[in-house]
Write an enzyme that holds these catalytic residues in place. Sequence first.
Site, PDB file in Angstrom:
ATOM      1  NE  ARG A 211      54.263  41.781  36.476  1.00  0.00           N
ATOM      2  CZ  ARG A 211      54.822  40.609  36.606  1.00  0.00           C
ATOM      3  NH1 ARG A 211      54.735  39.720  35.644  1.00  0.00           N
ATOM      4  NH2 ARG A 211      55.502  40.311  37.698  1.00  0.00           N
ATOM      5  CD  GLU A 213      52.009  41.640  30.807  1.00  0.00           C
ATOM      6  OE1 GLU A 213      52.414  41.269  29.686  1.00  0.00           O
ATOM      7  OE2 GLU A 213      52.213  41.027  31.855  1.00  0.00           O
ATOM      8  NE  ARG A 219      47.234  33.288  28.596  1.00  0.00           N
ATOM      9  CZ  ARG A 219      48.547  33.414  28.615  1.00  0.00           C
ATOM     10  NH1 ARG A 219      49.184  33.601  29.732  1.00  0.00           N
ATOM     11  NH2 ARG A 219      49.235  33.340  27.489  1.00  0.00           N
ATOM     12  CG  HIS A 220      48.550  38.895  30.127  1.00  0.00           C
ATOM     13  ND1 HIS A 220      48.360  37.918  29.185  1.00  0.00           N
ATOM     14  CD2 HIS A 220      49.761  38.677  30.678  1.00  0.00           C
ATOM     15  CE1 HIS A 220      49.429  37.118  29.169  1.00  0.00           C
ATOM     16  NE2 HIS A 220      50.293  37.552  30.073  1.00  0.00           N
ATOM     17  CD  GLU A 356      53.625  31.851  34.615  1.00  0.00           C
ATOM     18  OE1 GLU A 356      54.174  31.780  33.501  1.00  0.00           O
ATOM     19  OE2 GLU A 356      53.796  32.796  35.404  1.00  0.00           O
ATOM     20  CB  SER A 359      57.007  32.788  38.313  1.00  0.00           C
ATOM     21  OG  SER A 359      56.541  32.645  37.017  1.00  0.00           O
ATOM     22  NE  ARG A 407      47.705  35.143  34.474  1.00  0.00           N
ATOM     23  CZ  ARG A 407      48.753  34.994  33.690  1.00  0.00           C
ATOM     24  NH1 ARG A 407      49.544  33.936  33.835  1.00  0.00           N
ATOM     25  NH2 ARG A 407      49.021  35.880  32.760  1.00  0.00           N
TER      26      ARG A 407
END
Length: 433
Positions: A211, A213, A219-220, A356, A359, A407
């Site tokens: 990703r 990001e 946390r990423h 989180e 998902s 995570r």
Amino acid sequence: MEDRTHAADVAAGETATVAGWVHEIRDLGGIAFLILRDRTGKLQIKFEKDEMDEALVETGLGVHRESVVTVTGAVEEEPRAPTGLEMVPDSLDVLADADPELPLDPSGKVDAELPTRLDNRTLDLRKPEVKAIFEIRSEILRSVREYFRSVGSTEINTPKIVATGTEGGTELFPITYFGQEAFMNQSPQLFKQLMIGSGLERVFEVGPIFRAEEHNTPRHLNEATMIDFESAFVDHHEAMDVCEGTLKAAYEGVAENCADELELLGYDDFAVPDDDFPRLTYEEAIERVNATGELDEQLVWGDDLSTEAEKALGVDVGGHYFVTDWPSEIKPFYIQDYDDDPQLSKGFDLMHPRMELVSGGQREHRYDELVAGFEQQGLDPEQFDYYTRMFKYGMPPHAGWAYGVERLVMTMLDLDNIREAVLFPRDRQRLSP
Ligand code: ATP
Ligand code: AMO
């Protein structure tokens, strides 16, 4: 080395050959000790200078810290030794000498900053408390695989070079593929769904996702590992049951098989979550978070949960919890909406009080509704023809979800930074090692 014994397995009264790293040399004058370290622990090697072969003493005490040696000798009981045992060497071979200037100190006496640790990850992992994180990560994946097997799920591997993205909120890494536009995959989403219409019915994958990001947070990651699950003939609540079971299986595996690692990391009260995780609807979640009074600005229906909202709710709930029934417009096209309320989706998140973790949701398996969903989200269904086409030939109702492994590790072990949970993190600044 066939005849090698690990440091933790040597026994008094036997002659053994051990192999490992020179952790420390302590020279007290007439007597000196070489502390050898291997995967299992440490062993004291004693050098009585006047009573031993001079060349052996010279080699043993002249070797640099962190060099790799193999030592053969008699093992004796010695109450003053850290493990109650020590070895009197007959022979010592230096297999690999270490430079006396170490970029970081694996004995942990001198702290190093995270970037230095990551630049020298090999040396960093010689610290037992760092190694422990990855032993635990390995146990999590082992117990999760065992759990998936117990629920009749088949492990799959899907392509990481793909033609389209799936997860709206995050950017794709473009690559060239023989002159064609291609991307590193953000998620196995579409491929795992395609397996629902196959004879496999229930699948899981543990694999990398990419990703682009832009932000830099604790946390990423730009490359992460996901545990994906997808099953035919279940709804989102049954998928949440499996999701909860997976997390509990991971905690149980670690509690059962990683006692030493947990102790090293300072856990004397590692708890396996045993209560049912509360399932709050999105509406209940925003009401509850607003009632905490912790937010500068109250959330209104349609807002995503901000980092502050996640934190406040986490404190309020005090454990893992699901948020279900999200507004359709903030969930991806593949999530099914309620027929009697198209503003409301059957998507869910699993939250740890800190962030989180998962998902997931019930998927739209009806071809016409799926294609309409693409259009509503401004996507061109033509581009996804390889995916949508298969929904014309018998696609059962299905649901699934995905965990971010890092995570999971991070929240389980209360690590401050997600980079601690991955061997070689990829972030905006870091492309090697
Ligand atoms: P995922 O990206 O996989 O959905 P996530 O936990 O990052 O997982 P997001 O929906 O991206 O979930 O973000 C959750 C919340 O965290 C959002 O409200 C978002 O505003 C906030 N957030 C995301 N990135 C950052 C960041 N870099 N700094 C502060 N807050 C952030
Ligand atoms: P989502 O995008 O929420 O869902 O990702 C699922 C979980 O993966 C983890 N995660 C990350 N971890 C670290 N760094 C990142 N950049 C990152 N991005 C995601 C999080 C997140 O909860 N296809 C859906 C899943 C599904 O519906 O089955 C998806 O990818 O823990």
